[in-house]
Motif scaffolding. Structure first.
Motif, PDB file in Angstrom:
ATOM      1  N   GLN A  92       0.837  -1.193   0.000  1.00  0.00           N
ATOM      2  CA  GLN A  92       0.000   0.000   0.000  1.00  0.00           C
ATOM      3  C   GLN A  92       0.877   1.250   0.000  1.00  0.00           C
ATOM      4  O   GLN A  92       1.964   1.262   0.576  1.00  0.00           O
ATOM      5  N   ILE A  93       0.375   2.287  -0.637  1.00  0.00           N
ATOM      6  CA  ILE A  93       1.042   3.585  -0.666  1.00  0.00           C
ATOM      7  C   ILE A  93       0.071   4.620  -0.123  1.00  0.00           C
ATOM      8  O   ILE A  93      -1.090   4.659  -0.529  1.00  0.00           O
ATOM      9  N   GLN A  94       0.557   5.443   0.809  1.00  0.00           N
ATOM     10  CA  GLN A  94      -0.257   6.507   1.383  1.00  0.00           C
ATOM     11  C   GLN A  94       0.431   7.838   1.100  1.00  0.00           C
ATOM     12  O   GLN A  94       1.620   7.996   1.378  1.00  0.00           O
ATOM     13  N   LEU A  95      -0.328   8.774   0.555  1.00  0.00           N
ATOM     14  CA  LEU A  95       0.183  10.094   0.207  1.00  0.00           C
ATOM     15  C   LEU A  95      -0.603  11.142   0.991  1.00  0.00           C
ATOM     16  O   LEU A  95      -1.816  11.243   0.831  1.00  0.00           O
ATOM     17  N   LEU A  96       0.087  11.896   1.829  1.00  0.00           N
ATOM     18  CA  LEU A  96      -0.528  12.976   2.607  1.00  0.00           C
ATOM     19  C   LEU A  96      -0.003  14.295   2.064  1.00  0.00           C
ATOM     20  O   LEU A  96       1.208  14.531   2.079  1.00  0.00           O
ATOM     21  N   VAL A  97      -0.900  15.143   1.594  1.00  0.00           N
ATOM     22  CA  VAL A  97      -0.507  16.373   0.909  1.00  0.00           C
ATOM     23  C   VAL A  97      -1.128  17.569   1.629  1.00  0.00           C
ATOM     24  O   VAL A  97      -2.306  17.546   1.978  1.00  0.00           O
ATOM     25  N   LYS A  98      -0.333  18.602   1.824  1.00  0.00           N
ATOM     26  CA  LYS A  98      -0.813  19.813   2.481  1.00  0.00           C
ATOM     27  C   LYS A  98      -1.620  20.679   1.518  1.00  0.00           C
ATOM     28  O   LYS A  98      -2.641  21.245   1.875  1.00  0.00           O
ATOM     29  N   ASN A  99      -1.131  20.801   0.274  1.00  0.00           N
ATOM     30  CA  ASN A  99      -1.763  21.675  -0.719  1.00  0.00           C
ATOM     31  C   ASN A  99      -2.031  20.876  -1.987  1.00  0.00           C
ATOM     32  O   ASN A  99      -1.092  20.541  -2.717  1.00  0.00           O
ATOM     33  N   THR A 100      -3.285  20.585  -2.272  1.00  0.00           N
ATOM     34  CA  THR A 100      -3.629  19.777  -3.446  1.00  0.00           C
ATOM     35  C   THR A 100      -3.895  20.621  -4.699  1.00  0.00           C
ATOM     36  O   THR A 100      -4.027  20.070  -5.783  1.00  0.00           O
ATOM     37  N   LYS A 101      -3.917  21.928  -4.566  1.00  0.00           N
ATOM     38  CA  LYS A 101      -4.219  22.795  -5.712  1.00  0.00           C
ATOM     39  C   LYS A 101      -3.279  22.550  -6.907  1.00  0.00           C
ATOM     40  O   LYS A 101      -3.752  22.400  -8.032  1.00  0.00           O
ATOM     41  N   PRO A 102      -1.954  22.475  -6.707  1.00  0.00           N
ATOM     42  CA  PRO A 102      -1.077  22.205  -7.858  1.00  0.00           C
ATOM     43  C   PRO A 102      -1.354  20.847  -8.514  1.00  0.00           C
ATOM     44  O   PRO A 102      -1.227  20.704  -9.724  1.00  0.00           O
ATOM     45  N   LEU A 103      -1.739  19.856  -7.716  1.00  0.00           N
ATOM     46  CA  LEU A 103      -2.049  18.532  -8.269  1.00  0.00           C
ATOM     47  C   LEU A 103      -3.266  18.597  -9.177  1.00  0.00           C
ATOM     48  O   LEU A 103      -3.321  17.934 -10.210  1.00  0.00           O
TER      49      LEU A 103
END
Length: 166
Positions: A67-78
């Motif tokens: 499993q891979i877990q991705l925690l992102v503070k700012n998703t706007k660029p994505l």
């Protein structure tokens, strides 16, 4: 250029983006079950690389327990630019999980990648390429994993990155 620390030959000091790319890829290729990434915006120069995304894809496709877990503070660029890991998360939504932080860690500047129970890629400031890789960091990984799990518990899926499957 990265250099091995005098403290341990498993601890490598990193000073630029190329160093981080090299060690992120090495950790990803060596992973057996789990990768966890905490990042401001999934660091495009570091994590939006074909070979890195391919290594993560192989990990989750090669083991039903991976499993891979991705925690992102700012998703706007994505959302605006797209990101290869965000697309991987859309394709393999049960294995590659992406969430947006709702709580901030105590050290709001840090960014890291955890591999299984002992691999660590750490940026002191997620916006600056300075930090270290440690291939035998069980104690540090355990501590950071507890922080990550706590933040994960309160994080939310990003609706704009969800894909409707029909």
């Amino acid at each position: 250029m990265s250099q091995v620390s005098s403290v341990s030959d498993q601890l490598i000091l990193l000073e630029n983006c190329a160093d981080f790319q090299q060690h992120a890829l090495a950790l990803a290729k060596d992973a057996r079950r789990h990768i966890a990434i905490l990042s401001t915006d999934l660091d495009f120069p570091l994590y939006d690389q074909d070979e890195f995304v391919s290594a993560l894809s192989q990990l989750v496709r090669g083991s039903r327990f991976a499993q891979i877990q991705l925690l992102v503070k700012n998703t706007k660029p994505l959302i605006e630019r797209g990101h290869k890991l965000a697309r991987l998360s859309q394709r393999l939504s049960s294995k590659v999980l992406l969430r947006k932080l709702t709580l901030q860690p105590e050290n709001t500047d840090m960014g890291f990648m955890l591999r299984d129970n002992d691999g660590l890629l750490f940026k002191n400031d997620d916006l600056v390429y300075r930090g270290f890789a440690n291939y035998a960091a069980a104690v540090e990984v355990k501590r950071l994993r507890e922080t990550f799990d706590y933040l994960w518990q309160y994080a939310e899926p990003e609706a704009d990155l969800q894909q409707l499957h029909i």
